[in-house]
Design an enzyme around this catalytic site. Sequence first.
Site, PDB file in Angstrom:
ATOM      1  N   CYS A 278      -6.703   3.926  -6.259  1.00 52.70           N
ATOM      2  CA  CYS A 278      -6.096   2.655  -6.649  1.00 52.70           C
ATOM      3  C   CYS A 278      -7.103   1.878  -7.474  1.00 52.70           C
ATOM      4  O   CYS A 278      -8.293   1.876  -7.188  1.00 52.70           O
ATOM      5  CB  CYS A 278      -5.701   1.859  -5.407  1.00 52.70           C
ATOM      6  SG  CYS A 278      -4.778   0.352  -5.771  1.00 52.70           S
TER       7      CYS A 278
ATOM      8  N   CYS B 166      -8.478  -4.269  -3.580  1.00 55.60           N
ATOM      9  CA  CYS B 166      -8.378  -5.348  -2.600  1.00 55.60           C
ATOM     10  C   CYS B 166      -9.550  -5.193  -1.626  1.00 55.60           C
ATOM     11  O   CYS B 166      -9.865  -4.085  -1.199  1.00 55.60           O
ATOM     12  CB  CYS B 166      -7.040  -5.286  -1.864  1.00 55.60           C
ATOM     13  SG  CYS B 166      -5.631  -5.617  -2.956  1.00 55.60           S
TER      14      CYS B 166
ATOM     15  N   CYS C 174      -9.148  -3.329   1.823  1.00 51.23           N
ATOM     16  CA  CYS C 174      -8.345  -2.111   1.856  1.00 51.23           C
ATOM     17  C   CYS C 174      -9.222  -0.866   1.720  1.00 51.23           C
ATOM     18  O   CYS C 174     -10.105  -0.813   0.866  1.00 51.23           O
ATOM     19  CB  CYS C 174      -7.315  -2.148   0.726  1.00 51.23           C
ATOM     20  SG  CYS C 174      -6.256  -0.689   0.675  1.00 51.23           S
TER      21      CYS C 174
ATOM     22  N   CYS D  58       5.906   6.721   4.638  1.00 54.83           N
ATOM     23  CA  CYS D  58       5.126   5.831   3.786  1.00 54.83           C
ATOM     24  C   CYS D  58       4.375   6.703   2.786  1.00 54.83           C
ATOM     25  O   CYS D  58       3.611   7.586   3.180  1.00 54.83           O
ATOM     26  CB  CYS D  58       4.157   5.032   4.657  1.00 54.83           C
ATOM     27  SG  CYS D  58       2.992   4.040   3.711  1.00 54.83           S
TER      28      CYS D  58
ATOM     29  N   GLU E 208      -2.405  10.661   0.465  1.00 55.85           N
ATOM     30  CA  GLU E 208      -1.975  10.522   1.853  1.00 55.85           C
ATOM     31  C   GLU E 208      -0.520  10.087   1.939  1.00 55.85           C
ATOM     32  O   GLU E 208      -0.035   9.366   1.078  1.00 55.85           O
ATOM     33  CB  GLU E 208      -2.783   9.407   2.530  1.00 55.85           C
ATOM     34  CG  GLU E 208      -4.213   9.739   2.752  1.00 55.85           C
ATOM     35  CD  GLU E 208      -4.999   8.527   3.240  1.00 55.85           C
ATOM     36  OE1 GLU E 208      -4.409   7.632   3.863  1.00 55.85           O
ATOM     37  OE2 GLU E 208      -6.203   8.504   2.977  1.00 55.85           O
TER      38      GLU E 208
ATOM     39  N   LEU F 220       0.914 -10.815  -0.200  1.00 53.84           N
ATOM     40  CA  LEU F 220       0.465 -12.163  -0.530  1.00 53.84           C
ATOM     41  C   LEU F 220      -0.935 -12.416   0.050  1.00 53.84           C
ATOM     42  O   LEU F 220      -1.871 -12.693  -0.680  1.00 53.84           O
ATOM     43  CB  LEU F 220       1.482 -13.165   0.031  1.00 53.84           C
ATOM     44  CG  LEU F 220       1.579 -14.535  -0.612  1.00 53.84           C
ATOM     45  CD1 LEU F 220       1.742 -14.447  -2.113  1.00 53.84           C
ATOM     46  CD2 LEU F 220       2.736 -15.304   0.003  1.00 53.84           C
ATOM     47  N   HIS F 221      -1.029 -12.359   1.352  1.00 55.74           N
ATOM     48  CA  HIS F 221      -2.300 -12.414   2.099  1.00 55.74           C
ATOM     49  C   HIS F 221      -3.029 -13.751   2.042  1.00 55.74           C
ATOM     50  O   HIS F 221      -3.966 -13.975   2.800  1.00 55.74           O
ATOM     51  CB  HIS F 221      -3.251 -11.284   1.686  1.00 55.74           C
ATOM     52  CG  HIS F 221      -2.647  -9.914   1.754  1.00 55.74           C
ATOM     53  ND1 HIS F 221      -1.604  -9.585   2.588  1.00 55.74           N
ATOM     54  CD2 HIS F 221      -2.928  -8.775   1.078  1.00 55.74           C
ATOM     55  CE1 HIS F 221      -1.286  -8.310   2.429  1.00 55.74           C
ATOM     56  NE2 HIS F 221      -2.058  -7.786   1.524  1.00 55.74           N
TER      57      HIS F 221
ATOM     58  N   ASN G   8      -5.686  -3.692  10.288  1.00 53.62           N
ATOM     59  CA  ASN G   8      -6.055  -2.401  10.850  1.00 53.62           C
ATOM     60  C   ASN G   8      -7.499  -2.163  10.414  1.00 53.62           C
ATOM     61  O   ASN G   8      -7.749  -1.860   9.243  1.00 53.62           O
ATOM     62  CB  ASN G   8      -5.109  -1.344  10.262  1.00 53.62           C
ATOM     63  CG  ASN G   8      -5.158  -0.030  11.002  1.00 53.62           C
ATOM     64  OD1 ASN G   8      -6.088   0.236  11.758  1.00 53.62           O
ATOM     65  ND2 ASN G   8      -4.164   0.805  10.769  1.00 53.62           N
TER      66      ASN G   8
ATOM     67  N   GLY H 180      -2.312   3.343  -3.738  1.00 52.67           N
ATOM     68  CA  GLY H 180      -1.922   3.085  -5.118  1.00 52.67           C
ATOM     69  C   GLY H 180      -1.043   1.859  -5.271  1.00 52.67           C
ATOM     70  O   GLY H 180      -0.546   1.302  -4.303  1.00 52.67           O
ATOM     71  N   GLU H 181      -0.892   1.435  -6.514  1.00 52.76           N
ATOM     72  CA  GLU H 181      -0.049   0.283  -6.833  1.00 52.76           C
ATOM     73  C   GLU H 181       1.191   0.812  -7.567  1.00 52.76           C
ATOM     74  O   GLU H 181       1.088   1.282  -8.708  1.00 52.76           O
ATOM     75  CB  GLU H 181      -0.852  -0.699  -7.709  1.00 52.76           C
ATOM     76  CG  GLU H 181      -0.042  -1.772  -8.383  1.00 52.76           C
ATOM     77  CD  GLU H 181       0.923  -2.536  -7.461  1.00 52.76           C
ATOM     78  OE1 GLU H 181       0.563  -2.885  -6.325  1.00 52.76           O
ATOM     79  OE2 GLU H 181       2.063  -2.763  -7.904  1.00 52.76           O
TER      80      GLU H 181
ATOM     81  N   CYS I 253      -4.099   2.345   4.878  1.00 53.06           N
ATOM     82  CA  CYS I 253      -4.032   2.935   3.534  1.00 53.06           C
ATOM     83  C   CYS I 253      -5.359   3.480   3.057  1.00 53.06           C
ATOM     84  O   CYS I 253      -6.340   2.756   2.981  1.00 53.06           O
ATOM     85  CB  CYS I 253      -3.638   1.875   2.521  1.00 53.06           C
ATOM     86  SG  CYS I 253      -2.090   1.142   2.866  1.00 53.06           S
TER      87      CYS I 253
HETATM   88  N1  SAH Z   1      -0.527  -1.629  -3.683  1.00 52.56           N
HETATM   89  C1  SAH Z   1       0.619  -2.018  -2.925  1.00 52.56           C
HETATM   90  C2  SAH Z   1       1.058  -1.018  -1.891  1.00 52.56           C
HETATM   91  C3  SAH Z   1       0.031  -0.371  -1.013  1.00 52.56           C
HETATM   92  S1  SAH Z   1      -0.699  -1.246   0.329  1.00 52.56           S
HETATM   93  C4  SAH Z   1       0.418  -3.371  -2.308  1.00 52.56           C
HETATM   94  O1  SAH Z   1      -0.670  -3.891  -2.371  1.00 52.56           O
HETATM   95  O2  SAH Z   1       1.378  -3.939  -1.785  1.00 52.56           O
HETATM   96  C5  SAH Z   1       0.562  -1.640   1.465  1.00 52.56           C
HETATM   97  C6  SAH Z   1       0.236  -2.892   2.291  1.00 52.56           C
HETATM   98  O3  SAH Z   1      -0.790  -2.623   3.275  1.00 52.56           O
HETATM   99  C7  SAH Z   1      -0.276  -4.038   1.469  1.00 52.56           C
HETATM  100  O4  SAH Z   1       0.310  -5.234   1.905  1.00 52.56           O
HETATM  101  C8  SAH Z   1      -1.765  -4.015   1.782  1.00 52.56           C
HETATM  102  O5  SAH Z   1      -2.385  -5.226   1.494  1.00 52.56           O
HETATM  103  C9  SAH Z   1      -1.754  -3.655   3.241  1.00 52.56           C
HETATM  104  N2  SAH Z   1      -3.016  -3.146   3.786  1.00 52.56           N
HETATM  105  C10 SAH Z   1      -3.982  -2.462   3.149  1.00 52.56           C
HETATM  106  N3  SAH Z   1      -4.983  -2.144   3.996  1.00 52.56           N
HETATM  107  C11 SAH Z   1      -4.644  -2.648   5.202  1.00 52.56           C
HETATM  108  C12 SAH Z   1      -5.260  -2.646   6.493  1.00 52.56           C
HETATM  109  N4  SAH Z   1      -6.428  -2.044   6.692  1.00 52.56           N
HETATM  110  N5  SAH Z   1      -4.611  -3.249   7.517  1.00 52.56           N
HETATM  111  C13 SAH Z   1      -3.406  -3.843   7.317  1.00 52.56           C
HETATM  112  N6  SAH Z   1      -2.760  -3.862   6.132  1.00 52.56           N
HETATM  113  C14 SAH Z   1      -3.374  -3.287   5.082  1.00 52.56           C
END
Ligand code: SAH
Length: 344
Positions: A113, A117, A120, A106, A93, A217-218, A292, A161-162, A335
Amino acid sequence: MNKASIKDLSKKELEEAIKEAGGQSYRAGQIFRWLYKIAVGAFDEMKDIPAPLREALDARFRIISLETIDTRRSLSDGTTKYLFRLEDGNTVEAVLLPERTRATVCISSQAGCKFKCDFCASASAPFARNLTSGEIAGEVMAIKAANPGANITNIVFMGIGEPFDNYENVLKAARLFNDKDAFNIGSRRMTISTCGVVPGIERLAKEGMQIELSVSLHSAGDAVRSKLMPVNKRYPLRELMASCKDYIRSTGRIITFEYVLLDGVNISRESAAELAGLLKGVKCKVNAISYNKVPGSKYGAPKDKDVKVFMQTLADAGVNVIHRKPKGEDIDAGCGQLRASRLK
Ligand code: SAH
């Protein structure tokens, strides 16, 4: 015979290939313009390249492009999400986020991935493989082709992906985006976002490239962060923050910390205070992003009143923080949502 993909070559590698084919290395710039600016699909369209060189390259290389298999445009904010099929059938995507005079794309760095997480959508579909640099560039090419009027000024590696799990290809793609004969996008207009893969942060610090770094970070506490992001067990906050501080010190650049706001999980006054404590004295920005909501997810979007308190607590503690609402909620723009729904 299996021909190599010419878009997977760096400019240096293309110069070498041209020399091996009996041509002169300055042709690399011309060929880059044909491939990335004009977007030809065949070598014989490269009019100012001598026929023998075109034929020699054609014998050795193929010119790939990604096939668009789904497009969803948000009616509320114009965000457009694309699902692409790669040559081997894998899907990825990318999202176009248009603004008035500029646009951000983006992009994904992997098909799937490994980092899983908990909140995600990418985690709900299996990891397939790394993308090549040519495929990563292909995402932007395909979006450019579908949006001839869009002025693509910024690129963020925040799709599926990372990026630091596919370090070489991501950096190779970033150099392609940066190249004047290709995409001509300034390094400072590119952002790599990592879930906290410490060796990648250390490596990027030594790269000497002015690319922006975001760290997801989260949570500022190991217990909650490990639940949300299994990567925290491998690289806990102590180690992660040490590498971030080293990065800031050695590059003179700042880091943006991404913080997804999850209802009842990481947005209490205490969570905010913990975050302020962790970031005390660290030259950084915080992007607080409302979750989201992913269908079937156990996590929920935050309530406005809780977001207010969280933001105010951080601001009072002197943290440079902005709140972002998710874009494209009506099109599953989070994502991995489109890829996951397709695989089901
Ligand atoms: N793997 C990398 C890049 C991809 S995700 C990373 O983790 O940074 C890009 C960002 O979107 C990350 O901060 C991720 O935690 C966040 N993200 C993933 N799913 C999400 C969602 N449903 N709502 C808001 N942010 C989200």
